[in-house]
Design an enzyme around this catalytic site. Sequence first.
Site, mmCIF file in Angstrom:
data_model
loop_
_atom_site.group_PDB
_atom_site.id
_atom_site.type_symbol
_atom_site.label_atom_id
_atom_site.label_comp_id
_atom_site.label_asym_id
_atom_site.label_seq_id
_atom_site.Cartn_x
_atom_site.Cartn_y
_atom_site.Cartn_z
ATOM 1 C CE1 TYR A 257 -11.533 12.142 4.336
ATOM 2 C CE2 TYR A 257 -13.383 13.974 4.759
ATOM 3 C CZ TYR A 257 -12.301 13.153 3.811
ATOM 4 O OH TYR A 257 -12.304 13.290 2.580
ATOM 5 C CB SER B 262 -12.431 16.606 1.563
ATOM 6 O OG SER B 262 -13.919 16.557 1.917
ATOM 7 C CB ILE C 214 -10.921 10.533 -6.635
ATOM 8 C CG1 ILE C 214 -12.452 10.964 -6.168
ATOM 9 C CG2 ILE C 214 -10.222 11.937 -6.977
ATOM 10 C CD1 ILE C 214 -12.611 12.075 -5.313
ATOM 11 N N GLY C 215 -8.588 8.823 -7.433
ATOM 12 C CA GLY C 215 -7.187 8.612 -7.756
ATOM 13 C C GLY C 215 -7.089 7.773 -9.165
ATOM 14 C CB THR D 40 -0.462 8.436 -3.409
ATOM 15 O OG1 THR D 40 -1.074 9.524 -2.873
ATOM 16 C CG2 THR D 40 0.828 8.878 -3.608
ATOM 17 N N GLY D 41 -2.973 6.283 -3.917
ATOM 18 C CA GLY D 41 -4.130 6.024 -3.690
ATOM 19 C C GLY D 41 -4.730 5.656 -5.112
ATOM 20 C CB SER D 42 -3.822 6.018 -8.334
ATOM 21 O OG SER D 42 -2.408 5.423 -8.161
ATOM 22 C CB THR D 43 -5.655 0.758 -7.222
ATOM 23 O OG1 THR D 43 -6.363 0.821 -5.700
ATOM 24 C CG2 THR D 43 -4.522 0.446 -6.881
#
Length: 264
Positions: free
Chosen positions: A154, A141, A19-20, A13-16
């Site tokens: 966060y 993180s 790190i993703g 996920t969040g891979s565009t």
Amino acid sequence: MQIDLSGKTALVTGSTAGIGLAIASGLANAGAQVTITGRRQDKLDNALASIEQTSGRTDIRGIVADPGTAEGCQALTGACPDVDILVNNLGIYGAQPFFDIADDDWDHILEVNVMSAVRLARHYARGMADRGWGRIQFISSESALNIPSEMVHYGVSKAALQGLSRGLAKVLAGTGVTVNTILPGPTRTEGAVAMLQEMASERGVSMAEMETLFLEENRPSTLIKRFADPVEVASLCVYAASPQASATTGSALRVEGGIVESIA
């Protein structure tokens, strides 16, 4: 070590970008059939082209969805009902004084950073356990251990992922499914570069000087004295997804440049 993920399916996920994207590329290079997600078709298309170029693979799949919402998770699992490797990389961050963090801000960051991971893990873990093999990763993180004063919400959301990962690893004990968190430190993603550029402009220094200043002022315990590259984070993720990592579960795997002042 030769990591071979041929025949395995993976969802990141969040891979565009960032790190993703590096994780998705690394898994594809290792032989996995990868599905990536994004909220915009144009960014998804660019990411697909990047992975295909670096991996030579033509079977990379992209799904437009926002797993940061319950509806988005439902749409994603409907379009991609089963995977062998799940990397919950989706996350948001942003500096905000503690006394200015309203309830809505807390709700939003927990919904995106924590509940997206809960929902997807809840869905995909069952199939992995039934098949007797699977890999679940939560991208946490070093801020989970060193809660940053400039974005407490966060850090709390990332600490929650630590508890989620350890608990789920216990739930899946003996099934052949491993569950781990990955703890990056400051990493040279597009978002980090934009932040450093803005800070450098405000302070009238170069990007290189700003990177050094940021680490000295915000992460003085760093041992590598630089931002990591997304590929360095992805390399640990690919290993944790491999058959070679079958005895590694319930762990917090650190790739944070030695920032955390602990040897455990």
